[in-house]
Every structure is written in C-alpha cells, then in structure tokens.
Design a protein around this motif. Structure first.
Motif, short mmCIF file in Angstrom:
data_model
loop_
_atom_site.label_atom_id
_atom_site.label_comp_id
_atom_site.label_asym_id
_atom_site.label_seq_id
_atom_site.Cartn_x
_atom_site.Cartn_y
_atom_site.Cartn_z
N ARG A 50 60.04 5.94 -10.13
CA ARG A 50 59.26 5.94 -11.36
C ARG A 50 58.71 7.34 -11.61
NH1 ARG A 50 55.62 2.10 -8.91
NH2 ARG A 50 54.09 3.43 -9.88
N PRO A 51 58.89 7.88 -12.78
CA PRO A 51 58.44 9.25 -13.04
C PRO A 51 56.94 9.36 -13.38
CG PRO A 51 59.58 8.41 -14.95
CD PRO A 51 59.69 7.35 -13.87
N VAL A 52 56.27 8.23 -13.63
CA VAL A 52 54.88 8.27 -14.08
C VAL A 52 53.97 7.69 -13.01
CG1 VAL A 52 53.29 7.46 -15.85
CG2 VAL A 52 55.63 8.01 -16.47
N TYR A 53 52.89 8.40 -12.74
CA TYR A 53 51.86 7.94 -11.82
C TYR A 53 50.86 7.13 -12.64
CZ TYR A 53 48.67 8.29 -7.84
OH TYR A 53 47.86 8.02 -6.77
N ASP A 54 50.74 5.83 -12.37
CA ASP A 54 49.91 4.98 -13.21
C ASP A 54 48.82 4.29 -12.41
OD1 ASP A 54 51.37 3.14 -11.80
OD2 ASP A 54 52.35 2.26 -13.52
N GLU A 55 48.16 3.31 -13.04
CA GLU A 55 47.05 2.59 -12.41
C GLU A 55 47.49 1.85 -11.15
OE1 GLU A 55 45.45 0.01 -15.35
OE2 GLU A 55 44.76 1.66 -16.61
#
Length: 96
Positions: A2-7
């Motif tokens: 996953r390219p996005v660091y999220d909650e």
C-alpha cells in the motif's frame, strides 16, 4: 504494497508499541522477583525503571487527554521512581 500510510497503520503502530511495553513490564517484574528471591539488591533499580516508565506513560496520556489526574499520577509515579533510583545509587555507593 500500500503506498499510503493511513489511520490503520497508526493503530497497528500503537498496538505494537503497547505490546512491546507489556513485554518489557513483564520482564522487569520477573527480573525483580528473581532478584528479591536470590537476595540481590538490583531489584531497587528494576523498580525504579518500572516506575519511570509508568510515569512516562501517564505523562503521555496527560498530553493527549489533558486530564489532570494523569498529570498527578505521572508526578507521583515519577517521584517514586526517582526516590528508588536515588536509594539504589546510595545503596550501591555510586556517588561521584
């Protein structure tokens, strides 16, 4: 990947740190009990570290929740940890 660091990543990070802290606490408690049983005075330093860690935890909670109870608890636990640390230094004669 996953390219996005999220909650979800933040939550996983928080849980992993919590589990690591729980493991360290258990290790310190077991080491402290072993020191007491064996008659080794290193248990004083172990408890000082444990109380210092608990104080840091309470201060972090105070910073996040802004509730005075956490601040007061952190001060009390920190004072206990400091007192044990000073007592341990005096016991082992480690004053410069």
């Amino acid at each position: 990947m996953r390219p996005v660091y999220d909650e979800r990543d933040d939550e996983i990070d928080a849980h992993s740190k919590s589990r690591a802290w729980d493991f360290v606490v258990v290790c310190i408690e077991v080491f402290t009990i072993l020191c007491v049983v064996k008659g080794n005075t290193a248990w004083i330093g172990c408890l000082a570290l444990l109380f210092a860690g608990m104080a840091a935890n309470m201060m972090y909670r105070f910073d996040e929740y802004e509730e005075r109870a956490y601040f007061h608890g952190g001060l009390i636990l920190g004072a206990i940890g400091l007192a044990l640390g000073v007592a341990g230094r005096m016991w082992f004669g480690v004053w410069g």
